[in-house]
Motif scaffolding. Structure first.
Motif, PDB file in Angstrom:
ATOM      1  N   GLY A 167      -2.258 -10.207  -2.083  1.00  0.00           N
ATOM      2  CA  GLY A 167      -1.166 -10.105  -3.056  1.00  0.00           C
ATOM      3  C   GLY A 167      -0.195  -9.003  -2.689  1.00  0.00           C
ATOM      4  O   GLY A 167      -0.488  -8.147  -1.845  1.00  0.00           O
ATOM      5  N   LYS A 168       0.978  -8.998  -3.333  1.00  0.00           N
ATOM      6  CA  LYS A 168       1.983  -7.970  -3.067  1.00  0.00           C
ATOM      7  C   LYS A 168       1.678  -6.723  -3.892  1.00  0.00           C
ATOM      8  O   LYS A 168       1.100  -6.808  -4.974  1.00  0.00           O
ATOM      9  CB  LYS A 168       3.373  -8.509  -3.402  1.00  0.00           C
ATOM     10  CG  LYS A 168       3.791  -9.666  -2.499  1.00  0.00           C
ATOM     11  CD  LYS A 168       5.125 -10.246  -2.926  1.00  0.00           C
ATOM     12  CE  LYS A 168       5.496 -11.448  -2.050  1.00  0.00           C
ATOM     13  NZ  LYS A 168       6.733 -12.103  -2.497  1.00  0.00           N
ATOM     14  N   SER A 174       4.414  -6.165  -8.618  1.00  0.00           N
ATOM     15  CA  SER A 174       4.600  -7.486  -9.204  1.00  0.00           C
ATOM     16  C   SER A 174       5.496  -7.367 -10.425  1.00  0.00           C
ATOM     17  O   SER A 174       5.689  -6.290 -10.993  1.00  0.00           O
ATOM     18  CB  SER A 174       3.248  -8.093  -9.606  1.00  0.00           C
ATOM     19  OG  SER A 174       2.604  -7.250 -10.557  1.00  0.00           O
ATOM     20  N   SER A 230      10.578  -7.424  -2.275  1.00  0.00           N
ATOM     21  CA  SER A 230       9.222  -6.874  -2.179  1.00  0.00           C
ATOM     22  C   SER A 230       8.992  -6.057  -0.918  1.00  0.00           C
ATOM     23  O   SER A 230       8.111  -5.199  -0.884  1.00  0.00           O
ATOM     24  CB  SER A 230       8.199  -8.021  -2.217  1.00  0.00           C
ATOM     25  OG  SER A 230       8.270  -8.702  -3.447  1.00  0.00           O
ATOM     26  N   GLU A 277      -0.532  -6.861   1.920  1.00  0.00           N
ATOM     27  CA  GLU A 277      -0.652  -8.243   1.473  1.00  0.00           C
ATOM     28  C   GLU A 277      -1.724  -8.986   2.260  1.00  0.00           C
ATOM     29  O   GLU A 277      -2.461  -9.807   1.703  1.00  0.00           O
ATOM     30  CB  GLU A 277       0.702  -8.945   1.603  1.00  0.00           C
ATOM     31  CG  GLU A 277       0.774 -10.279   0.901  1.00  0.00           C
ATOM     32  CD  GLU A 277       2.186 -10.819   0.804  1.00  0.00           C
ATOM     33  OE1 GLU A 277       2.342 -11.929   0.287  1.00  0.00           O
ATOM     34  OE2 GLU A 277       3.121 -10.135   1.261  1.00  0.00           O
TER      35      GLU A 277
END
Length: 637
Positions: free
Chosen positions: A213-214, A217, A181, A208
């Motif tokens: 969140g990244k 996904s 990621s 993030e």
């Protein structure tokens, strides 16, 4: 069951100095323990390589490289390395112990962070990486797990195990290191890494922190990899509506898929981060994102304690506090209550008068502001120059313009305003617009034939950065001088771009075979060819006579550069081996015994032994010694 109790090192004294008290974490290469240095009586972290990897020279080299690299970095935001050593099968690093948690723990517990908290963490991280980049190192594995946040508020970068010097080959073809990621597209696609891969990773970490969140996904690393290669990191405001444009711009700049469009190192990104912070109001900095996990954000401490101490992550043993070393406002101690004295009581009437005057003053100020004497500066960042001027003038303000280069704002758009957006200024005052001239372009100079040090200096004077250095043979350019650059001379690049250099190793020299020669003859032959000679300390047994050259490195047929060193290993003479007694044995059995002892076997049958299968005689009697590899003749009857 407590797995710590099963760890054989807990409770042991490593290398006669480090008492291991508890296991902190387990990784792919090593386990980290909290330990006590009984010699200096201090708590530290001990990183111990898994014994199964200690036999692998590549892993050990990488492990020790971490110690040497980080030891060269003296920075308050880098986890320090105190010692490196071995104890039996254990290879270890003794490191600074940071009591607290990781950024991953904070994100897991808090969700998205307020912009102020995210920037308070990002800035010391960039300061640490900037020191590494300016010292010639690339971290290559930045992620929230490697950002430590101390109970005292200090932020530190850990795990420089994958660090590489900028001037060394950084290709990792066939083995992508790091966490998918946070890897830059060039790492994923080509396995290459320079300072800009750390910039990319920090952009992902900022995303993030702001969104919880990244950016990419998927249900598998391959899916995440595909998205990272084919899709830009989305603006954080797409996930958190209302986030300021400056933060979108900061993430976009750091995570550009084309590395040429990113800030060239963490120092440059830190400057952009501070500019972004300066452009934000207190309300924007302290806005709580919807993705934040409720419970700890809406309290009076938020302005002085950006992130309250984690509640669910167990706190390790404390270390000595040092207020002067705080790198963020995280967990600032509460102020002691002030004692009310008799003097304070007597000041009551004066305080009432002051309060009345203050109310009158505020009322007057509000009347003055609302009377039309002041106006707000319109927000025109990244708008075209003509449109920005029109909006400023429509607000009753004058306009003056300046122009500046920008790597992130397109030519003709507004980079900044002075005063900033929403600032109150007197009507008819002027607003200064800084208009982008686009990225500053620099021509790569022709440096062929320049010494490497002079070429690096010239690049820096031109506003470019020297990058990867490779070496190649050349019959025209002397050893140590520049052969070529990538991109080539005359190419235009943005200021701050990294330029790769190819340096001459000189004309190639074919290495001749000198094994079996005397040391004097071998040395003379190699030195006449322009090579240097080194004699290895250890001698080996070989087929050659004692004192002759048994091995050489590089060997025959390989190419070396003028002035390269050829290492010669000298023979101790043939190894003498006891000859097995095979008289009376069958031929196959005799051959097997002699060959197992290291001999060649020759059969002598004559007319009588044509159909025989028993050894009648051997050329060297059993029990005697002969040079290993020599031939033993057996007569058969």
């Amino acid at each position: 069951m407590d797995t710590t109790l099963q760890d054989p090192l807990v409770g042991q004294l490593l290398d006669g100095r480090y008492r291991i008290d508890a296991r902190i974490a387990v990784g792919g290469m090593a386990t980290v323990y909290r330990a006590m240095d009984i010699r200096l009586d201090r708590v530290l972290a001990l990183k111990v390589m898994h014994p199964t990897l200690a036999a692998d020279g590549t892993f050990v080299e990488r492990f020790i490289r971490e110690a040497k690299s980080v030891a060269r970095l003296s920075h308050p935001n880098v986890v320090g390395v105190f010692d490196q050593g071995t104890d039996g099968s254990y290879v270890y690093l003794a490191m600074e112990y940071v009591a607290g948690c990781t950024l991953r723990d904070v994100l897991r517990e808090r969700g998205a962070l307020q912009p102020r908290a995210a920037l308070d963490i990002l800035e010391p991280v960039l300061a640490a990486l900037g020191a590494a980049h300016r010292a010639g190192f690339v971290h290559r594995d930045m992620k929230p797990e490697n950002v430590l946040i101390g109970d005292d508020g200090r932020v530190k970068v850990a795990d420089f195990g994958l660090v590489r010097a900028v001037d060394t080959v950084t290709s990792t073809t066939g083995q992508v290191l790091g966490t998918v990621s946070y890897l830059a597209p060039e790492q994923l696609e080509h396995g290459t890494a320079d300072t800009r891969v750390d910039v990319y990773a920090c952009g992902v970490v900022l995303y993030e922190m702001l969104t919880g969140g990244k950016p990419h996904s998927g249900d598998s690393p391959a899916r995440v990899l595909y998205q990272a290669l084919n899709a830009d990191v989305p603006p954080p405001s797409a996930a958190v509506p209302g986030l300021p444009y400056e933060l979108d711009e900061l993430v976009a700049s750091a995570t550009a898929r084309n590395p040429e469009l990113r800030p060239h190192d963490a120092v440059a990104l830190l400057a952009q981060t501070r500019d972004a912070r300066a452009a934000l109001s207190a309300e924007q900095l302290d806005a709580v994102p919807p993705q934040a996990i409720a419970g700890d954000h809406h309290n009076g401490e938020d302005r002085t304690s950006v992130i309250p101490r984690s509640l669910s992550v167990p706190r390790p043993l404390p270390v000595n506090d040092d207020e002067m070393n705080r790198t963020s406002r995280f967990e600032s101690p509460p102020a002691a209550p002030r004692r009310r004295t008799a003097t304070a009581v007597r000041r009551g009437p004066l305080a009432i008068v002051a309060a009345v005057l203050l109310v009158l003053g505020v009322g007057t100020g509000i009347w003055y502001i609302n009377s039309g004497q002041f106006t707000k500066v319109p927000a025109v960042l990244t708008q075209p120059e003509a449109e920005a001027k029109q909006r400023i003038e429509a607000a009753g303000l004058g306009v003056r313009t300046e122009r500046a280069f920008s790597d992130t704002v397109k030519r003709g758009l507004v980079i900044s305003t002075d005063p900033g957006p929403s600032a109150r200024i007197r009507s008819n005052d002027k607003v200064t617009l800084t208009i982008s001239r686009g990225p500053e372009m620099v021509t790569v100079p022709d440096m062929k034939g320049l010494p490497l040090s002079e070429a690096k200096s010239r690049l820096q004077k031109q506003g470019l950065e020297p990058g990867l250095v490779t070496r190649a043979f050349s019959e025209e350019v002397p050893s140590g001088d520049v052969l070529s650059t990538a991109p080539e001379a005359g190419t235009e690049r943005r200021s701050g771009s990294v330029i790769a250099l190819t340096v001459s190793k000189g004309a190639p020299v074919e290495v001749t075979d000198v094994t079996g020669e005397s040391v004097e003859d071998a040395r003379a032959e190699l030195e006449d060819a322009g090579l240097k000679v080194k004699i290895a300390e250890e001698r080996i047994s070989s087929e050659f006579e004692r004192g002759e050259v048994a091995q050489q490195s590089p060997g025959e047929g390989q190419e070396a550069a003028q002035g390269d060193t050829i290492t010669l290993t000298i023979s101790k003479g043939p190894e003498m081996v006891e000859v097995p007694d095979v008289v009376g044995n069958r031929v196959d059995e005799a051959r097997q015994k002699l060959e197992a002892a290291g001999f060649q076997v020759d059969e002598s049958r004559g007319l009588i032994g044509l159909f025989g299968d028993e050894v009648k005689k051997q050329s060297v009697k059993g029990g005697k010694t002969a040079p290993k590899g020599s031939t033993i003749t057996i007569e058969i009857r």
